[in-house]
Structures are given as C-alpha cells and as structure tokens.
Scaffold this active site. Structure first.
Site: not given
Length: 232
Positions: A113, A116-117
């Site tokens: 996460e 990805e962010e």
C-alpha cells in the site's frame, strides 16, 4: 423431472435433520438458472467467483485493513491526502492505508500500500496496535492493524488515481492537526507512534516466520520479540 425448487428445499431439510447450521450449494456458471429457486428457498449469496456462485446464509465476517506509520531518520512521517472517500477535500494529512488482499500477509499489504500510494519502498518493523470494530463496511466487522515501517527510499511519486498529494512531514506537525487531536482513535494511534519515535518503552508485535501444520505452509506469528530470544 423433479422441480428445481423441490431439490433445493430437500437439501435444506436434509441439513436441518442432521443438525447442520448451514448447507453449501456450489453452482457452476452452467447452472445459473438454479440461483432463483435456491434464493426462494432461503439461501443467500456467500461469494462469487468468475465461474461459480456460492449461496449460504452468511458470508465472510471480517475485513482486514492496515495503516502505515513510516518514519525516516529525520523524524518525518510519510503522509498523504486522498482524492476520494471521507477525507476528500478536507486538507487532512493521514497515514497511507489500505485493505489486505486475499492470501496476502498483513506486513506485505502494508509494504504494498505504501509503494502504491507514494512510490516509497520500505519494510515492516512492527505491528504497533490493532483495532476491531463491528457493523462497519457492508455491516461486517473490521480489523485494522497499525504497522511501523522503515523507509528504504525517499523519493515520493504519488499515485494519480487515489492520492491528491504526498510528502514527508515532521511528526509533531502531523500529530498537531486539529482533526487528529479531535478524533479519539487517531489521537491514540499518534500517541503510540510518538512513544516509538521517542524510543519510550512501548513494544509492538514483530512478524516471525513460521510454518503451519502438516502442510508446512509459511505463515507469520506476531509476537513481542523484544522480550524473547527468537530468530526470524
């Protein structure tokens, strides 16, 4: 030929007579016409896959999420502003968060996460805390794990679809945001993170690789490893 509704009703009665709490009916996509008779007899959808539907009275009880506390050597925390959801347009800076995928370990989800962010690579140090709540998303229970991560890179590349902005921010500035101070859960999480940042005596749970049962399938045991002499 026996009506389909009679067949499904017979299955339900068979389960009741044997003291079963539920009866599984796996319906291949070729037998999609059986869905309506099953629903009429009291069955509900449990889950769907590309080639079949599984009716049962209840489905999965929990959703699992993560929040990533990424702290660099300057005592700066990695924060984002979201383009969607409840934080959209609020100006609130928050930790990267997300949902654990099926078959994915908690720590792997945290690393994914964050990458990805924000584009930042990192590794999990500890699970600092977790929260359980009920009647949350889709009326299901929710488990949320707060993970502490060590960054392995510095350059930020925000995801264009979900993230409005991302930056390294002094931890004190993050914690002082009015929204954080007024939100009981987020305030407590920031206090835990502050304790770790200041190296006070707070120990979370470290992932220790292990195997499960006869299959020897790899899994992780999360323990307070600071109190034990265990090797990963």
């Amino acid at each position: 030929m026996e009506p389909e509704s009679t067949k499904t009703h017979g299955l339900a009665l068979f389960g009741e007579q044997r003291g079963k709490r539920g009866v599984w009916i796996k319906m291949p996509i070729e037998l999609v016409s059986l869905v309506e008779p099953a629903v009429k007899e009291g069955f509900y959808f449990h889950h769907a896959e590309p080639k079949y539907l599984m009716p049962l009275p209840e489905n999965a009880s929990h959703r699992v999420g993560i929040g990533a506390f990424v702290l660099n050597e300057k005592n700066e925390v990695l924060v984002v502003q979201e383009k969607s959801g409840g934080f959209r347009g609020t100006g609130v800076w928050k930790f990267p968060t997300g949902v654990v995928d099926e078959g994915e370990d908690i720590c792997d989800a945290a690393v994914r996460e964050v990458k990805e962010e924000t584009g930042v690579s990192d590794r999990v140090m500890e699970i600092l805390a977790f929260r359980q709540s009920h009647k949350s998303y889709f009326d299901k229970s929710d488990l949320f794990f707060v993970c502490m991560l060590q960054p392995l890179s510095k350059e930020i590349q925000p995801q264009e679809v979900e993230i409005e902005a991302a930056q390294w921010m002094p931890f004190e500035e993050y914690a002082a945001q009015p929204f954080i101070q007024k939100h009981d859960l987020l305030k407590k999480i920031s206090e835990i993170c502050a304790a770790k940042k200041e190296k006070r005596e707070y120990a979370g749970f470290s992932p220790v690789a292990t195997t499960t049962g006869f299959s020897q399938k790899k899994s992780y045991l999360y323990i307070n490893s600071q109190c034990l002499n265990l090797e990963d």
